[in-house]
Design a protein around this motif. Sequence first.
Motif, PDB file in Angstrom:
ATOM      1  N   THR A   1     -22.974  14.147  15.009  1.00 41.02           N
ATOM      2  CA  THR A   1     -24.292  14.107  14.353  1.00 41.02           C
ATOM      3  C   THR A   1     -24.486  15.325  13.455  1.00 41.02           C
ATOM      4  O   THR A   1     -24.963  15.207  12.318  1.00 41.02           O
ATOM      5  CB  THR A   1     -25.391  14.064  15.423  1.00 41.02           C
ATOM      6  OG1 THR A   1     -25.168  12.943  16.285  1.00 41.02           O
ATOM      7  CG2 THR A   1     -26.749  13.940  14.775  1.00 41.02           C
TER       8      THR A   1
ATOM      9  N   ALA B   1     -22.333  15.014  10.392  1.00 45.03           N
ATOM     10  CA  ALA B   1     -22.910  14.041   9.446  1.00 45.03           C
ATOM     11  C   ALA B   1     -24.113  14.643   8.727  1.00 45.03           C
ATOM     12  O   ALA B   1     -24.287  14.470   7.509  1.00 45.03           O
ATOM     13  CB  ALA B   1     -23.321  12.775  10.217  1.00 45.03           C
ATOM     14  N   GLU B   2     -24.972  15.397   9.486  1.00 45.08           N
ATOM     15  CA  GLU B   2     -26.136  16.028   8.861  1.00 45.08           C
ATOM     16  C   GLU B   2     -25.713  17.076   7.849  1.00 45.08           C
ATOM     17  O   GLU B   2     -26.290  17.178   6.751  1.00 45.08           O
ATOM     18  CB  GLU B   2     -27.010  16.668   9.966  1.00 45.08           C
ATOM     19  CG  GLU B   2     -28.297  17.280   9.474  1.00 45.08           C
ATOM     20  CD  GLU B   2     -29.256  16.239   8.917  1.00 45.08           C
ATOM     21  OE1 GLU B   2     -30.127  16.618   8.117  1.00 45.08           O
ATOM     22  OE2 GLU B   2     -29.125  15.048   9.282  1.00 45.08           O
ATOM     23  N   ASN B   3     -24.672  17.868   8.199  1.00 46.81           N
ATOM     24  CA  ASN B   3     -24.172  18.873   7.250  1.00 46.81           C
ATOM     25  C   ASN B   3     -23.616  18.207   5.990  1.00 46.81           C
ATOM     26  O   ASN B   3     -23.856  18.697   4.869  1.00 46.81           O
ATOM     27  CB  ASN B   3     -23.104  19.725   7.922  1.00 46.81           C
ATOM     28  CG  ASN B   3     -23.670  20.663   8.977  1.00 46.81           C
ATOM     29  OD1 ASN B   3     -24.836  21.060   8.888  1.00 46.81           O
ATOM     30  ND2 ASN B   3     -22.868  20.990   9.982  1.00 46.81           N
ATOM     31  N   ARG B   4     -22.888  17.121   6.167  1.00 41.12           N
ATOM     32  CA  ARG B   4     -22.357  16.412   4.996  1.00 41.12           C
ATOM     33  C   ARG B   4     -23.491  15.877   4.126  1.00 41.12           C
ATOM     34  O   ARG B   4     -23.455  16.003   2.898  1.00 41.12           O
ATOM     35  CB  ARG B   4     -21.457  15.261   5.459  1.00 41.12           C
ATOM     36  CG  ARG B   4     -20.085  15.715   5.945  1.00 41.12           C
ATOM     37  CD  ARG B   4     -19.111  14.546   6.023  1.00 41.12           C
ATOM     38  NE  ARG B   4     -19.563  13.517   6.955  1.00 41.12           N
ATOM     39  CZ  ARG B   4     -19.316  13.519   8.255  1.00 41.12           C
ATOM     40  NH1 ARG B   4     -18.598  14.495   8.791  1.00 41.12           N
ATOM     41  NH2 ARG B   4     -19.759  12.536   9.025  1.00 41.12           N
ATOM     42  N   ARG B   5     -24.542  15.337   4.769  1.00 45.08           N
ATOM     43  CA  ARG B   5     -25.674  14.804   3.996  1.00 45.08           C
ATOM     44  C   ARG B   5     -26.391  15.910   3.234  1.00 45.08           C
ATOM     45  O   ARG B   5     -26.713  15.757   2.051  1.00 45.08           O
ATOM     46  CB  ARG B   5     -26.650  14.097   4.952  1.00 45.08           C
ATOM     47  CG  ARG B   5     -27.814  13.394   4.249  1.00 45.08           C
ATOM     48  CD  ARG B   5     -28.779  12.831   5.276  1.00 45.08           C
ATOM     49  NE  ARG B   5     -29.411  13.901   6.043  1.00 45.08           N
ATOM     50  CZ  ARG B   5     -30.399  14.652   5.583  1.00 45.08           C
ATOM     51  NH1 ARG B   5     -30.861  14.473   4.360  1.00 45.08           N
ATOM     52  NH2 ARG B   5     -30.910  15.588   6.352  1.00 45.08           N
ATOM     53  N   VAL B   6     -26.588  17.071   3.934  1.00 47.11           N
ATOM     54  CA  VAL B   6     -27.277  18.183   3.266  1.00 47.11           C
ATOM     55  C   VAL B   6     -26.449  18.704   2.100  1.00 47.11           C
ATOM     56  O   VAL B   6     -26.985  18.987   1.012  1.00 47.11           O
ATOM     57  CB  VAL B   6     -27.555  19.295   4.310  1.00 47.11           C
ATOM     58  CG1 VAL B   6     -28.048  20.555   3.620  1.00 47.11           C
ATOM     59  CG2 VAL B   6     -28.582  18.846   5.334  1.00 47.11           C
ATOM     60  N   GLN B   7     -25.139  18.828   2.312  1.00 49.83           N
ATOM     61  CA  GLN B   7     -24.287  19.317   1.232  1.00 49.83           C
ATOM     62  C   GLN B   7     -24.275  18.345   0.048  1.00 49.83           C
ATOM     63  O   GLN B   7     -24.303  18.767  -1.117  1.00 49.83           O
ATOM     64  CB  GLN B   7     -22.871  19.539   1.752  1.00 49.83           C
ATOM     65  CG  GLN B   7     -22.753  20.709   2.713  1.00 49.83           C
ATOM     66  CD  GLN B   7     -21.364  20.856   3.285  1.00 49.83           C
ATOM     67  OE1 GLN B   7     -20.477  20.064   2.920  1.00 49.83           O
ATOM     68  NE2 GLN B   7     -21.185  21.842   4.165  1.00 49.83           N
ATOM     69  N   ILE B   8     -24.264  17.013   0.362  1.00 49.71           N
ATOM     70  CA  ILE B   8     -24.282  16.012  -0.722  1.00 49.71           C
ATOM     71  C   ILE B   8     -25.597  16.099  -1.478  1.00 49.71           C
ATOM     72  O   ILE B   8     -25.622  16.080  -2.727  1.00 49.71           O
ATOM     73  CB  ILE B   8     -24.050  14.609  -0.137  1.00 49.71           C
ATOM     74  CG1 ILE B   8     -22.595  14.504   0.367  1.00 49.71           C
ATOM     75  CG2 ILE B   8     -24.343  13.535  -1.170  1.00 49.71           C
ATOM     76  CD1 ILE B   8     -22.340  13.256   1.195  1.00 49.71           C
ATOM     77  N   GLU B   9     -26.723  16.219  -0.734  1.00 46.66           N
ATOM     78  CA  GLU B   9     -28.023  16.333  -1.407  1.00 46.66           C
ATOM     79  C   GLU B   9     -28.101  17.599  -2.245  1.00 46.66           C
ATOM     80  O   GLU B   9     -28.622  17.585  -3.361  1.00 46.66           O
ATOM     81  CB  GLU B   9     -29.136  16.333  -0.355  1.00 46.66           C
ATOM     82  CG  GLU B   9     -29.342  14.967   0.296  1.00 46.66           C
ATOM     83  CD  GLU B   9     -30.469  15.003   1.320  1.00 46.66           C
ATOM     84  OE1 GLU B   9     -31.014  16.114   1.537  1.00 46.66           O
ATOM     85  OE2 GLU B   9     -30.810  13.950   1.905  1.00 46.66           O
TER      86      GLU B   9
ATOM     87  N   ASN C   1     -26.023  17.040  -5.343  1.00 50.56           N
ATOM     88  CA  ASN C   1     -26.730  16.145  -6.280  1.00 50.56           C
ATOM     89  C   ASN C   1     -27.875  16.881  -6.963  1.00 50.56           C
ATOM     90  O   ASN C   1     -28.104  16.719  -8.172  1.00 50.56           O
ATOM     91  CB  ASN C   1     -27.269  14.931  -5.530  1.00 50.56           C
ATOM     92  CG  ASN C   1     -26.144  14.013  -5.053  1.00 50.56           C
ATOM     93  OD1 ASN C   1     -25.068  13.944  -5.683  1.00 50.56           O
ATOM     94  ND2 ASN C   1     -26.350  13.307  -3.947  1.00 50.56           N
TER      95      ASN C   1
END
Length: 344
Positions: A84, A87-95, A98
């Motif tokens: 989890t 996944a949260e770190n990947r989402r934050v890095q992607i955001e 972007n």
Amino acid sequence: MADMSLRGATCISRAHLDSIRSKVLEPHDDYNTERLRLKALSDERASKWPNTLQAGRARKERARLERAAAEENERIEADALEATLQAENRRVQIERANKVLFDETDKVKTLHGKMLESDAIKENEALVAYKKQIAVLRKAQDAAFVEQQRQALEAADAVELKKYEEARQRAMQQRDAQNKQLDELKAKILAERAADKKEGQLLKERAEKEAADLRAKELARIAKSKEHNEATRAANQALQAFKLKELERQKEQERAIEAYSTKKANQMVNAFSVLLISLLLFCSMRIALSKYELCLEQVQFEACAQTLTLFAICCVCVSLCVCVCVCVRTRARALQSRKTLVRK
């Protein structure tokens, strides 16, 4: 008759009787089956006992399995939590990536610049309004402080004026009381001066009389002191004469003791010298005679001559020793006589 036959019989229960009949009447297979049933019943009961070795092993095994299961559940939960978080770190890095890409476009940069300019203008306007409010509040505060100080000064002036009037009234009253006390004190001092003058005359006469008495007593004391001093001087002279006599007597005793010690020492030295000389002379003569006899026995005339020469030398040595001892003793007596003369 029937009662007499039943008097020695034993009574048993029906269940006991049925058990005996079953054991006697049933075949051997039923006996094994019963044994197996009883063993199964015993094993079932023993399985419920907590203090047996088998129960302890089973309890340890269950505890081990429970620990393993708990550890496995913890690992599963940790892996899920880690997944989890990843996944949260990947989402934050992607955001974040972007947003960085979006903010790097020209339109967005222009929009951000305009927004910053608008925010700065609003902030300046708010700051100007805040400064105006502060200036108004400061003016009102200064006016209120001036009014408060004025009222406080007026109240303080009124209090000081009242205190001054009260102090002046007290000073006037105190001055009147002091003037009255001064008049009374003057009258009292004049009366005391008159009484003191009269008392002083009496004291003067008494002092003159006491001075005359004191002079007489002092003259008597001086005369008595002179007599006492004369007696003390005479006693001191007698004491000094006695001390001189005692000192002379002690010196005479010391000289007698020293003379006796010297005499005894000289006697001991003379005795020791005579003993030593006699011993040396005896030894020398004994040795010489022994050698002379030996030479005579061996008919060695040259050795006899040498022995006689040695004997003569020993006699000369002994004579020299006697002369030295006599000289030393004479020198010691001369020194002792000189010391005695010096002391006298």
